[in-house]
Design a protein around this motif. Structure first.
Motif, PDB file in Angstrom:
ATOM      1  N   GLU A  48      47.553  11.102  34.569  1.00 57.23           N
ATOM      2  CA  GLU A  48      47.269  12.339  35.308  1.00 57.23           C
ATOM      3  C   GLU A  48      46.930  12.066  36.766  1.00 57.23           C
ATOM      4  OE1 GLU A  48      44.100  16.061  35.295  1.00 57.23           O
ATOM      5  OE2 GLU A  48      44.218  14.765  33.529  1.00 57.23           O
ATOM      6  N   TRP A  86      50.104  11.609  38.766  1.00 55.42           N
ATOM      7  CA  TRP A  86      50.810  12.876  38.961  1.00 55.42           C
ATOM      8  C   TRP A  86      50.097  13.758  39.983  1.00 55.42           C
ATOM      9  CZ3 TRP A  86      55.617  13.842  37.603  1.00 55.42           C
ATOM     10  CH2 TRP A  86      56.189  13.061  36.602  1.00 55.42           C
ATOM     11  N   ARG A  87      48.776  13.820  39.918  1.00 54.88           N
ATOM     12  CA  ARG A  87      48.021  14.643  40.870  1.00 54.88           C
ATOM     13  C   ARG A  87      48.129  14.075  42.288  1.00 54.88           C
ATOM     14  NH1 ARG A  87      44.442  18.527  39.044  1.00 54.88           N
ATOM     15  NH2 ARG A  87      44.264  18.662  36.773  1.00 54.88           N
ATOM     16  N   LEU A 129      55.878   9.635  43.417  1.00 59.92           N
ATOM     17  CA  LEU A 129      55.356   9.011  42.202  1.00 59.92           C
ATOM     18  C   LEU A 129      55.219   7.500  42.379  1.00 59.92           C
ATOM     19  CD1 LEU A 129      57.316  11.068  39.554  1.00 59.92           C
ATOM     20  CD2 LEU A 129      54.837  11.082  39.912  1.00 59.92           C
ATOM     21  N   HIS A 162      51.640   5.859  42.198  1.00 60.29           N
ATOM     22  CA  HIS A 162      51.419   4.835  41.180  1.00 60.29           C
ATOM     23  C   HIS A 162      50.750   3.611  41.809  1.00 60.29           C
ATOM     24  CE1 HIS A 162      52.785   1.157  39.061  1.00 60.29           C
ATOM     25  NE2 HIS A 162      52.401   1.834  37.998  1.00 60.29           N
TER      26      HIS A 162
END
Length: 143
Positions: free
Chosen positions: A75, A78-79, A108, A112
């Protein structure tokens, strides 16, 4: 310390016509000397889009090189990607310049690396520095 690898680094590794091609392998070797190498799942997906790359080829490549594919994007990733993507959209709208449109995968990949506190090796340092100011960037210099 592990290093995250952006898609463009691996594309340049495989493209002998890329001007930075000769510098890619030594840069990866230096990063490997500091720790493991990792790619976010979107890197795998982007690489699969190239006509000469199959899942089997990529599976063998990552297994043979020891580069870890992190399939789990939590999460926080993604946020973080969403917030950076939103800020990018605002900057693009404000400047209305000819700058390139970015796809979610770029955010992303950066999110990451940032969320996992990994430096990101990329050929697109200006984009990632703008989108993720706290992200540590590993640049590749011409030999």
């Amino acid at each position: 310390m592990p290093t995250a690898i952006d898609t463009n680094v691996l594309v340049a590794l495989w493209d002998r016509d890329e001007p930075l091609h000769p510098a890619i392998r030594p840069a990866l070797d230096v990063a490997l000397g500091r720790g493991s190498l990792v790619v976010a799942a979107p890197v795998f997906s982007e690489l699969l889009a190239f006509p000469s790359r199959s899942e089997a080829f990529l599976d063998h490549f990552f297994r043979d090189t020891g580069i870890f594919v992190d399939w789990d994007l939590n999460e926080r990733v993604w946020r973080t990607a969403g917030v950076a993507y939103q800020a990018h959209a605002v900057r693009r709208k404000k400047h209305r310049g000819p700058g390139p449109r970015r796809i979610l995968a770029d955010f992303l990949i950066g999110a990451h690396a940032l969320s996992n506190e990994l430096p990101l090796m990329t050929l697109d340092d200006r984009f990632y520095q703008a989108a993720f100011p706290r992200l540590s960037i590993v640049t590749i210099e011409h030999s």
